[in-house]
Design a protein around this motif. Structure first.
Motif, short mmCIF file in Angstrom:
data_model
loop_
_atom_site.label_atom_id
_atom_site.label_comp_id
_atom_site.label_asym_id
_atom_site.label_seq_id
_atom_site.Cartn_x
_atom_site.Cartn_y
_atom_site.Cartn_z
N ASN A 121 0.85 -1.19 0.00
CA ASN A 121 0.00 0.00 0.00
C ASN A 121 0.88 1.24 0.00
OD1 ASN A 121 -2.52 -1.32 0.09
ND2 ASN A 121 -2.20 -1.74 2.27
N THR A 122 0.72 2.07 -1.02
CA THR A 122 1.48 3.31 -1.13
C THR A 122 0.50 4.47 -1.22
OG1 THR A 122 1.53 3.34 -3.55
CG2 THR A 122 3.29 2.10 -2.44
N PRO A 123 0.97 5.70 -1.04
CA PRO A 123 0.07 6.86 -1.15
C PRO A 123 -0.61 6.95 -2.53
CG PRO A 123 2.12 7.52 -0.12
CD PRO A 123 2.30 6.10 -0.58
N SER A 124 0.04 6.41 -3.56
CA SER A 124 -0.56 6.46 -4.91
C SER A 124 -1.35 5.20 -5.24
CB SER A 124 0.53 6.71 -5.95
OG SER A 124 1.48 5.66 -5.92
N GLY A 125 -1.58 4.35 -4.26
CA GLY A 125 -2.37 3.13 -4.49
C GLY A 125 -1.55 1.88 -4.23
N GLU A 126 -2.16 0.75 -4.53
CA GLU A 126 -1.47 -0.52 -4.29
C GLU A 126 -0.49 -0.83 -5.42
OE1 GLU A 126 -4.52 -3.49 -3.82
OE2 GLU A 126 -4.74 -3.03 -1.69
N LYS A 127 0.67 -1.35 -5.05
CA LYS A 127 1.70 -1.76 -6.01
C LYS A 127 2.01 -3.23 -5.76
CE LYS A 127 2.66 2.56 -7.23
NZ LYS A 127 2.17 3.17 -8.39
N THR A 128 2.19 -3.97 -6.83
CA THR A 128 2.48 -5.39 -6.72
C THR A 128 3.94 -5.65 -7.08
OG1 THR A 128 0.21 -5.92 -7.32
CG2 THR A 128 1.80 -7.70 -7.47
N TRP A 129 4.61 -6.38 -6.23
CA TRP A 129 6.02 -6.74 -6.44
C TRP A 129 6.15 -8.25 -6.34
CZ3 TRP A 129 9.73 -3.13 -7.62
CH2 TRP A 129 9.37 -1.79 -7.45
N TYR A 130 7.10 -8.81 -7.08
CA TYR A 130 7.35 -10.24 -7.06
C TYR A 130 8.76 -10.48 -6.52
CZ TYR A 130 3.35 -9.99 -10.10
OH TYR A 130 2.10 -9.70 -10.61
N ILE A 131 8.90 -11.47 -5.67
CA ILE A 131 10.19 -11.74 -5.04
C ILE A 131 11.04 -12.62 -5.96
CG2 ILE A 131 11.34 -12.78 -3.04
CD1 ILE A 131 8.76 -12.13 -1.45
N ASN A 132 12.23 -12.13 -6.31
CA ASN A 132 13.16 -12.88 -7.17
C ASN A 132 14.19 -13.66 -6.36
OD1 ASN A 132 11.95 -11.90 -9.46
ND2 ASN A 132 13.43 -10.26 -9.77
N LYS A 133 14.69 -13.04 -5.28
CA LYS A 133 15.79 -13.62 -4.52
C LYS A 133 15.68 -13.28 -3.05
CE LYS A 133 19.59 -12.99 -7.34
NZ LYS A 133 20.83 -12.31 -7.62
N ILE A 134 16.10 -14.21 -2.21
CA ILE A 134 16.19 -13.98 -0.76
C ILE A 134 17.53 -14.53 -0.31
CG2 ILE A 134 15.21 -14.44 1.51
CD1 ILE A 134 12.55 -15.15 0.00
N ILE A 135 18.36 -13.67 0.27
CA ILE A 135 19.69 -14.08 0.71
C ILE A 135 19.90 -13.60 2.15
CG2 ILE A 135 22.19 -13.85 0.32
CD1 ILE A 135 21.46 -13.15 -2.62
N TYR A 136 20.52 -14.43 2.94
CA TYR A 136 20.87 -14.05 4.32
C TYR A 136 22.38 -14.04 4.46
CZ TYR A 136 16.08 -14.55 5.84
OH TYR A 136 14.72 -14.38 6.00
N ASN A 137 22.91 -12.97 5.05
CA ASN A 137 24.31 -12.96 5.46
C ASN A 137 24.39 -13.71 6.75
OD1 ASN A 137 24.90 -11.36 3.30
ND2 ASN A 137 25.27 -9.51 4.48
N LYS A 138 25.17 -14.72 6.78
CA LYS A 138 25.26 -15.51 8.02
C LYS A 138 26.39 -14.96 8.87
CE LYS A 138 23.44 -19.18 5.25
NZ LYS A 138 23.32 -18.63 3.92
N ASP A 139 26.15 -13.76 9.45
CA ASP A 139 27.15 -13.04 10.26
C ASP A 139 27.66 -13.88 11.39
OD1 ASP A 139 24.90 -10.34 9.96
OD2 ASP A 139 26.64 -10.67 8.71
#
Length: 158
Positions: free
Chosen positions: A140-158
């Motif tokens: 939800n943004t001030p200009s309406g709803e925006k749809t995004w698709y997740i391409n990658k998820i990475i975790y730094n294993k600190d």
């Protein structure tokens, strides 16, 4: 209201800032204030006025950091997070127009000075939490709803 979470790296950065302010900047500024005060008339002494103001700024930041470091909770990487978006994840997302964004979801104390970090409290981060690769997230943004698709998820294993 700020979320009281921080990554280990973010916590260490705040700790270093506190140490630097307390052990380096504050003593130097105090010395400058003493020197400028010894010159006499303080009302027209720019060195005195500037350094006195800087000393107040340092003390205010030291108080804030001391309280904040006591109240925040460090969140370390856990193997259970793999494959889903949680705190500390680097996420790459794309919309229907082909625009891509890449950022890390962190605590609100870590985002300053970084364009590749977003706060866990932001609408974008809230929409992405618990999602997996190829999931869609509606933000939800001030200009309406925006749809995004997740391409990658990475975790730094600190």
């Amino acid at each position: 209201m700020k979320t009281n979470l921080i990554t280990r790296g973010g916590y260490e950065q705040l700790q270093q800032e506190l140490t630097h302010l307390w052990k380096v900047e504050r003593p130097e500024t105090t010395q400058k204030v003493s020197w400028a005060a010894s010159l006499g008339d303080r009302s027209e002494n720019a060195d005195y006025q500037y350094n006195k103001k800087r000393l107040r700024e340092i003390d205010r930041r030291v108080r804030y950091l001391t309280k904040r470091l006591e109240s925040i909770k460090i969140v370390d990487y856990s193997p259970q997070q793999e494959g889903k978006v949680f705190f500390g994840a680097w996420v790459e997302i794309e919309n229907d127009q082909g625009e891509t964004l890449s950022f890390r979801i962190v605590g609100p104390d870590e985002i300053y000075g970084r364009t590749d970090y977003t706060s866990i409290d932001s609408p974008m981060a809230r929409a992405l939490l618990k999602k997996q690769v190829d999931d869609e997230a509606v933000v939800n943004t001030p200009s309406g709803e925006k749809t995004w698709y997740i391409n990658k998820i990475i975790y730094n294993k600190d």
